[in-house]
Scaffold this motif. Sequence first.
Motif, PDB file in Angstrom:
ATOM      1  N   VAL A 508       0.834  -1.206   0.000  1.00  0.00           N
ATOM      2  CA  VAL A 508       0.000   0.000   0.000  1.00  0.00           C
ATOM      3  C   VAL A 508       0.864   1.248   0.000  1.00  0.00           C
ATOM      4  N   ASN A 509       1.970   1.221   0.752  1.00  0.00           N
ATOM      5  CA  ASN A 509       2.823   2.408   0.877  1.00  0.00           C
ATOM      6  C   ASN A 509       3.686   2.658  -0.349  1.00  0.00           C
ATOM      7  N   PHE A 510       4.238   1.605  -0.945  1.00  0.00           N
ATOM      8  CA  PHE A 510       5.217   1.782  -2.014  1.00  0.00           C
ATOM      9  C   PHE A 510       4.689   1.435  -3.402  1.00  0.00           C
ATOM     10  N   VAL A 511       3.679   0.585  -3.487  1.00  0.00           N
ATOM     11  CA  VAL A 511       3.171   0.159  -4.798  1.00  0.00           C
ATOM     12  C   VAL A 511       1.905   0.933  -5.162  1.00  0.00           C
ATOM     13  N   LEU A 512       0.885   0.857  -4.307  1.00  0.00           N
ATOM     14  CA  LEU A 512      -0.376   1.554  -4.607  1.00  0.00           C
ATOM     15  C   LEU A 512      -0.202   3.061  -4.440  1.00  0.00           C
ATOM     16  N   GLY A 513       0.293   3.472  -3.289  1.00  0.00           N
ATOM     17  CA  GLY A 513       0.558   4.900  -3.051  1.00  0.00           C
ATOM     18  C   GLY A 513      -0.677   5.771  -3.108  1.00  0.00           C
ATOM     19  N   THR A 514      -1.839   5.224  -2.769  1.00  0.00           N
ATOM     20  CA  THR A 514      -3.075   6.006  -2.767  1.00  0.00           C
ATOM     21  C   THR A 514      -3.801   5.795  -1.440  1.00  0.00           C
ATOM     22  N   GLY A 515      -4.663   6.740  -1.118  1.00  0.00           N
ATOM     23  CA  GLY A 515      -5.469   6.610   0.086  1.00  0.00           C
ATOM     24  C   GLY A 515      -5.183   7.710   1.084  1.00  0.00           C
ATOM     25  N   LEU A 516      -5.912   7.653   2.204  1.00  0.00           N
ATOM     26  CA  LEU A 516      -5.809   8.683   3.229  1.00  0.00           C
ATOM     27  C   LEU A 516      -4.583   8.509   4.120  1.00  0.00           C
ATOM     28  N   HIS A 517      -3.927   7.355   4.035  1.00  0.00           N
ATOM     29  CA  HIS A 517      -2.732   7.119   4.847  1.00  0.00           C
ATOM     30  C   HIS A 517      -1.475   7.547   4.096  1.00  0.00           C
ATOM     31  N   SER A 518      -1.536   8.681   3.417  1.00  0.00           N
ATOM     32  CA  SER A 518      -0.445   9.124   2.555  1.00  0.00           C
ATOM     33  C   SER A 518       0.821   9.460   3.330  1.00  0.00           C
ATOM     34  N   TYR A 519       0.690   9.759   4.638  1.00  0.00           N
ATOM     35  CA  TYR A 519       1.862  10.088   5.433  1.00  0.00           C
ATOM     36  C   TYR A 519       2.817   8.893   5.558  1.00  0.00           C
ATOM     37  N   GLY A 520       2.340   7.700   5.213  1.00  0.00           N
ATOM     38  CA  GLY A 520       3.213   6.528   5.280  1.00  0.00           C
ATOM     39  C   GLY A 520       3.769   6.111   3.938  1.00  0.00           C
ATOM     40  N   PHE A 521       3.406   6.815   2.870  1.00  0.00           N
ATOM     41  CA  PHE A 521       3.827   6.411   1.528  1.00  0.00           C
ATOM     42  C   PHE A 521       5.310   6.705   1.319  1.00  0.00           C
ATOM     43  N   GLY A 522       5.889   6.000   0.349  1.00  0.00           N
ATOM     44  CA  GLY A 522       7.298   6.194   0.051  1.00  0.00           C
ATOM     45  C   GLY A 522       7.614   5.790  -1.373  1.00  0.00           C
ATOM     46  N   THR A 523       8.837   6.077  -1.783  1.00  0.00           N
ATOM     47  CA  THR A 523       9.321   5.696  -3.103  1.00  0.00           C
ATOM     48  C   THR A 523      10.686   5.039  -2.939  1.00  0.00           C
ATOM     49  N   GLY A 524      11.125   4.386  -4.014  1.00  0.00           N
ATOM     50  CA  GLY A 524      12.446   3.771  -3.993  1.00  0.00           C
ATOM     51  C   GLY A 524      12.436   2.288  -3.711  1.00  0.00           C
TER      52      GLY A 524
END
Length: 571
Positions: A508-524
């Motif tokens: 969810v954080n690195f592949v989907l990268g969508t939703g209200l939990h955006s503060y946990g998203f990342g790249t790389g």
Amino acid sequence: MKLTTFLIGLVLGAVLLVMPISQWQPDGLDSLRSLTVQLDGRKKPLDTVAQETVAKIHGSTSYKLADGTKEDALSTYLAMWFNTRNWNEEPFVLVSYRPLKEAAGLDIERKQFTFQELMANRELAGIVSEAHRKELNDVDLSRNEREALTIEGRLNLLYQSVGDRQLPIVPHPDDIKGKWGSLDETAKLYTPEQAAPLLAAFAMMQQTLLQGGATHIPMVADLASQLKAGLQQLSPEIYPADAVMGREVHFNHFHPFAKAWQLYAIAFTVLLVSQWIKRWNVYWTAIGLFTAGIAVQSYGFFLRMQIADRPPVTNMYESVVWCGFGIMAIALLLEVFSQKRFYLLAAAPLSVVCLVLADSLPAVLDPSIAPLVPVLRDNFWLSIHVPTITLSYASFALALGVGHVALFNYLFTPQAKQRIKTLSQLNYRVLQVGVLLLTAGIILGGIWAHFSWGRFWGWDPKETWALIALLCYLAPLHGRLVGWLGDFGIHVASIVSFNAVLMAWYGVNFVLGTGLHSYGFGTGGSELLIASVVGLDLLVVLATAARHYGWFKRSEPLTTAENLEQSMSQL
């Protein structure tokens, strides 16, 4: 005897913590490292600014020059701050995502590129432009576009850092929460007479570095001491105490989480020795080493919480470190009660992997401490929901480890029936703990969502995959309860079901990268690497199942005619 060997483990752990001795020896750069900067919503030492800046741009806190010299973060940052090199042509900017490099026509074998070649790349500029257009229209970005924006951020940070005259190191005259100024703005906040010595010290620092580079950093440190003393005298009540900045510098250089995984790895080795060489009674020594590792990791959490003034569970880096801690803490607790020696054997490699990843991938798992986004500022819910969810992940990771220990026994010692039976009982208990924690975490998250977003459940990707993970573990637990799953089935379920946790946590954080939990998203992150590991793991499960169930064995003996036919075919 147990107490003695346990204390020996603790003492060995303490000895390992103080190594190398050089980390405790002063190098004269304390004033330079602890120079306070108001940046990113908080006051931090220059040492932290240097480490965060270099890691975000370069992907590592050290930089290897063309002549082979290896620089630490502070030396590299000073070279940027005082602009003592041609940063247009330094291969310094990290570009690690292979599909983006292919789309931009970059050399896929390289990881670092120069500012000049990235800025001149039209394909990359086109991807960045399309990403900004989608952001304006509130359209979801592709992985390439999200990675391209990360590269743009690195280029912007490098541009801002080189010759930066706006670094806010001058304290506000009378407001502790007021905006700090740069040296160029000192005359606006104070009198010209007060500003002149500071500007002179800064100019001398720059001139010294231009003349001697890294070899003159000790001389720069002396000038920095003068600069820091002058800044403190401007506003003694506003400028942070040396102890506050020194604590963060200590945290940066003590590396408590790195020391923790080293202790876990050594303890794991000692535990293996106690398993294989029965006459060496070092089991409780291993327990002592594990305890020392948990103690130093707890100390690291304590320091980080003091620095950030919040629980250390607000981003992917912190959740990975917390998960590594949870795996080991739960395993040690269960081990002390059961003394079966399997929990720690299963937990140590997983905990080491978590902490090594957090320690070695600063560009992917950003360790920087930043102010909380508004939705996370309720420390009560933050302190109970996120740790509970992450501890459930830790429990399931421990079950994954126990499952692999069991598969190892099915493959190589299938005759050890009692050991395999014991492992299934231990695994079942861990799965129960994980389900209890995940259920509690989902409910607590729903209550928090009700207060923050006005609804208990909204099918956000993070919520949905947490529910899927829960169902993936509830099914085998119920199957075990009613007799549908045996010992082998519960081990396979503990391994296969962890892929749902991996999706809820990483996907969810690195592949989907969508939703209200955006503060946990990342790249790389690397989907190919993760998919390869998962695929290889499933092949191991399949091979073990084939051996256990005898899928490739004939169920009936060959008849005489079949034996004769087989013999003739071999001739």
